[in-house]
Structure formats: structure tokens, C-alpha cells
Design a protein around this motif. Structure first.
Motif, PDB file in Angstrom:
ATOM      1  N   ALA A  60      -2.937   9.024 -25.526  1.00 35.57           N
ATOM      2  CA  ALA A  60      -3.041   7.795 -24.882  1.00 35.57           C
ATOM      3  C   ALA A  60      -2.314   7.589 -23.845  1.00 35.57           C
ATOM      4  N   HIS A  61      -0.928   8.041 -23.871  1.00 34.87           N
ATOM      5  CA  HIS A  61      -0.125   8.170 -22.692  1.00 34.87           C
ATOM      6  C   HIS A  61      -0.859   8.862 -21.588  1.00 34.87           C
ATOM      7  N   GLU A  62      -1.188   9.862 -21.523  1.00 29.07           N
ATOM      8  CA  GLU A  62      -1.794  10.749 -20.655  1.00 29.07           C
ATOM      9  C   GLU A  62      -2.966   9.852 -19.973  1.00 29.07           C
ATOM     10  N   TYR A  63      -3.771   9.444 -20.718  1.00 30.63           N
ATOM     11  CA  TYR A  63      -4.899   8.476 -20.427  1.00 30.63           C
ATOM     12  C   TYR A  63      -4.477   7.378 -19.447  1.00 30.63           C
ATOM     13  N   LEU A  64      -3.401   6.530 -19.857  1.00 33.99           N
ATOM     14  CA  LEU A  64      -2.680   5.243 -19.164  1.00 33.99           C
ATOM     15  C   LEU A  64      -2.176   6.216 -17.705  1.00 33.99           C
ATOM     16  N   LEU A  65      -1.542   7.134 -17.778  1.00 31.84           N
ATOM     17  CA  LEU A  65      -0.873   7.847 -16.676  1.00 31.84           C
ATOM     18  C   LEU A  65      -1.842   8.156 -15.728  1.00 31.84           C
ATOM     19  N   THR A  66      -2.961   8.754 -16.245  1.00 29.92           N
ATOM     20  CA  THR A  66      -4.219   9.249 -15.126  1.00 29.92           C
ATOM     21  C   THR A  66      -4.819   8.037 -14.628  1.00 29.92           C
ATOM     22  N   VAL A  67      -5.036   7.130 -15.457  1.00 30.98           N
ATOM     23  CA  VAL A  67      -5.619   5.687 -14.752  1.00 30.98           C
ATOM     24  C   VAL A  67      -4.677   5.066 -13.928  1.00 30.98           C
ATOM     25  N   VAL A  68      -3.450   5.097 -14.169  1.00 35.54           N
ATOM     26  CA  VAL A  68      -2.476   4.519 -13.113  1.00 35.54           C
ATOM     27  C   VAL A  68      -2.615   5.271 -11.780  1.00 35.54           C
ATOM     28  N   ARG A  69      -2.466   6.580 -11.957  1.00 35.11           N
ATOM     29  CA  ARG A  69      -2.531   7.390 -10.512  1.00 35.11           C
ATOM     30  C   ARG A  69      -3.692   7.303  -9.848  1.00 35.11           C
ATOM     31  N   GLY A  70      -5.008   6.929 -10.555  1.00 37.02           N
ATOM     32  CA  GLY A  70      -6.197   6.454  -9.633  1.00 37.02           C
ATOM     33  C   GLY A  70      -6.277   5.244  -9.057  1.00 37.02           C
ATOM     34  N   VAL A  71      -5.434   4.440  -9.447  1.00 35.79           N
ATOM     35  CA  VAL A  71      -5.656   2.907  -8.675  1.00 35.79           C
ATOM     36  C   VAL A  71      -5.441   2.913  -7.213  1.00 35.79           C
ATOM     37  N   PRO A  72      -6.585   2.545  -6.673  1.00 36.30           N
ATOM     38  CA  PRO A  72      -6.629   2.548  -5.294  1.00 36.30           C
ATOM     39  C   PRO A  72      -5.306   1.578  -4.862  1.00 36.30           C
ATOM     40  N   ASP A  73      -4.885   1.934  -3.640  1.00 34.61           N
ATOM     41  CA  ASP A  73      -3.783   0.811  -3.005  1.00 34.61           C
ATOM     42  C   ASP A  73      -4.269  -0.574  -3.077  1.00 34.61           C
ATOM     43  N   ASP A  74      -5.407  -0.875  -2.755  1.00 31.95           N
ATOM     44  CA  ASP A  74      -5.816  -2.014  -2.283  1.00 31.95           C
ATOM     45  C   ASP A  74      -6.341  -2.750  -3.764  1.00 31.95           C
ATOM     46  N   ALA A  75      -6.163  -2.201  -4.924  1.00 35.25           N
ATOM     47  CA  ALA A  75      -6.679  -2.735  -6.131  1.00 35.25           C
ATOM     48  C   ALA A  75      -5.709  -3.502  -7.006  1.00 35.25           C
ATOM     49  N   TRP A  76      -4.753  -3.479  -6.800  1.00 40.74           N
ATOM     50  CA  TRP A  76      -3.391  -3.884  -7.867  1.00 40.74           C
ATOM     51  C   TRP A  76      -3.672  -5.415  -7.820  1.00 40.74           C
ATOM     52  N   ILE A 126      -7.164  -1.434 -17.023  1.00 41.49           N
ATOM     53  CA  ILE A 126      -6.770  -0.969 -15.593  1.00 41.49           C
ATOM     54  C   ILE A 126      -8.280  -0.289 -14.989  1.00 41.49           C
ATOM     55  N   ALA A 127      -8.984   0.693 -15.849  1.00 48.32           N
ATOM     56  CA  ALA A 127      -9.505   1.478 -15.346  1.00 48.32           C
ATOM     57  C   ALA A 127     -10.788   0.805 -14.763  1.00 48.32           C
ATOM     58  N   VAL A 128     -11.444  -0.115 -15.873  1.00 51.62           N
ATOM     59  CA  VAL A 128     -12.744  -0.864 -15.328  1.00 51.62           C
ATOM     60  C   VAL A 128     -12.347  -1.827 -14.276  1.00 51.62           C
ATOM     61  N   ALA A 129     -11.082  -2.341 -14.157  1.00 50.14           N
ATOM     62  CA  ALA A 129     -10.948  -3.225 -13.173  1.00 50.14           C
ATOM     63  C   ALA A 129     -10.820  -2.803 -11.590  1.00 50.14           C
ATOM     64  N   THR A 130     -10.296  -1.420 -11.588  1.00 54.19           N
ATOM     65  CA  THR A 130     -10.240  -0.617 -10.559  1.00 54.19           C
ATOM     66  C   THR A 130     -11.336   0.271 -10.187  1.00 54.19           C
ATOM     67  N   GLY A 131     -12.655   0.157 -10.895  1.00 56.24           N
ATOM     68  CA  GLY A 131     -13.595   0.978 -10.739  1.00 56.24           C
ATOM     69  C   GLY A 131     -13.455   2.277 -10.861  1.00 56.24           C
ATOM     70  N   GLN A 132     -12.683   2.686 -11.774  1.00 54.98           N
ATOM     71  CA  GLN A 132     -12.644   3.984 -12.342  1.00 54.98           C
ATOM     72  C   GLN A 132     -13.606   4.202 -13.482  1.00 54.98           C
ATOM     73  N   ASP A 133     -14.979   4.129 -13.292  1.00 54.44           N
ATOM     74  CA  ASP A 133     -15.846   4.417 -14.387  1.00 54.44           C
ATOM     75  C   ASP A 133     -15.889   5.748 -14.854  1.00 54.44           C
ATOM     76  N   ALA A 191       3.095   5.399 -10.720  1.00 55.06           N
ATOM     77  CA  ALA A 191       3.077   6.470 -12.102  1.00 55.06           C
ATOM     78  C   ALA A 191       4.425   7.153 -11.967  1.00 55.06           C
ATOM     79  N   ALA A 192       5.230   7.415 -11.195  1.00 56.06           N
ATOM     80  CA  ALA A 192       6.404   7.852 -11.350  1.00 56.06           C
ATOM     81  C   ALA A 192       7.450   6.852 -11.909  1.00 56.06           C
ATOM     82  N   GLN A 193       7.221   5.532 -11.929  1.00 55.05           N
ATOM     83  CA  GLN A 193       7.810   4.640 -12.973  1.00 55.05           C
ATOM     84  C   GLN A 193       7.437   4.572 -14.214  1.00 55.05           C
TER      85      GLN A 193
END
Length: 193
Positions: free
Chosen positions: A12-28, A128-135, A78-80
Motif C-alpha cells: 500500500a505504501h509503494e502504491y501511494l508512493l508510485t502514484v505521488v511520483r506520477g502526479v503531473p506538475d500541473d495537477a496538484w 490521487i491516481a483518479v484525480a490526476t489521470g493515472q488510469d 515523493a522525497a517528502q
């Protein structure tokens, strides 16, 4: 702690980290399934929840209220997040041999607390994944299946006691473990921005 629960927490932690790494800069600033919060706020909430769930073990409270998360994000989210997830995993593991460990929800076995932390991380990763288009990063079926037991124990309690989960929704026909878990936690598995 049962090895399978610790593995579930790591997944679950890795899933969260992977999703956070994939958030586009303009999607926050995008809206999320957590209707009152932006992607930034869901990220901060997820990070703070991991700290809050172990604060009675570590003696260190989160920097702010997880239910009033700030709308700012570090230059490298992600580093945070990495040290927070590592510290949370260590805290749960430290209580492995105890009958119970203290948590904000009352004393419970460390395996239950770790499962609760996994549930929180996985659900907010999906938000986060669905909000940022990480389908391409749906909630993994095996993780959702592993979380069904702790969800059955905690979601209604948290929903009824603190109003922190929306009412359950009806899962779509033929729903798998992930869609059923999302629906039970008050999320529409078909939510789109």
C-alpha cells in the motif's frame, strides 16, 4: 506482526508512493473524490495520517491536523513522503511482539494498526491516481482483497464516530475487490474528474 500484514502495508505504501511520483506538475490543484480537497490536500492528509496513526507509538504528533491539511506541497513530494512511510512501517514493526499498541482509535494489535495504515494509504493513493489521470494505476485487486478485513472492522466505526467516510455506495455490477472496497468506503469506483 504477521508477515502478510507487513507485506500488505509495504504494498500500500509503494502504491501511494508510485502514484505521488506520477502526479503531473500541473495537477496538484485538481479536485479529488474527497470533494472538499485538492490533490495537494489529499496528499498532505495521507502523509499526516501515516504519522497520526503511529504518534502514540513514536511520541511524535503530525505537524498539522490531518483533517485540515494544508494546500501546499514540497518541491519533491515523493522525497517528502518516503521517510514518513519508512518511519510508519518501523513504528508498526516495533510493536510486533506486543499484545496491543496505542493508536488514536484505541489499543489494538500492531497487525490491525498496520492494516489500518495500509487501508488509508491505498484509498488515498487511488483518490490521487483518479484525480490526476493515472488510469494505469488502479487500486490493485490483491491489495484491496487484503484490506477487506480491516475495512469491515474500521470503516463503519470511523464513519459513525467521526463522520470521516462518506456513506457507502452501490458497487458497479461485477465489481471486484477494489471496486467493492472503494464503494464501501464511500467512493464511487467510476469517479472521474
Amino acid at each position: 506482526m504477521a508477515p502478510e500484514v507487513f507485506k500488505l502495508l509495504a504494498e500500500a505504501h509503494e502504491y501511494l508512493l508510485t502514484v505521488v511520483r506520477g502526479v503531473p506538475d500541473d495537477a496538484w490543484e485538481r479536485r479529488t473524490p474527497c470533494t472538499e480537497w485538492t490533490v495537494r490536500q489529499v496528499f498532505n492528509h495521507a502523509l499526516l495520517d501515516q504519522q497520526a496513526l503511529v504518534m502514540q507509538i513514536t511520541g511524535t504528533p503530525p505537524a498539522e491536523d490531518p483533517f485540515a491539511p494544508s494546500d501546499t506541497v514540497a518541491d519533491d513530494p515523493a522525497a517528502q513522503l518516503v521517510p514518513v512511510l519508512e518511519a510508519a512501517a518501523r513504528a508498526w514493526e516495533s510493536g510486533a511482539d506486543a499484545d496491543t499498541v496505542p493508536t488514536p482509535m484505541g489499543p489494538m494489535p500492531a497487525r490491525s494498526g498496520a492494516a489500518a495504515a495500509a487501508l488509508d494509504a491505498a484509498l488515498h493513493a487511488w483518490d490521487i491516481a483518479v484525480a490526476t489521470g493515472q488510469d494505469d494505476l488502479p487500486l490493485p485487486e490483491d491489495v484491496a482483497e487484503g484490506l477487506e478485513g480491516i475495512a469491515a472492522q474500521l470503516v463503519d466505526f470511523v464513519r459513525d464516530s467521526f463522520g470521516k467516510y462518506a456513506p457507502p455506495v452501490t458497487p458497479p455490477p461485477g465489481a471486484g475487490h477494489a471496486d467493492r472496497l472503494l464503494a464501501f468506503s464511500g467512493r464511487d469506483p467510476r469517479w472521474t474528474p
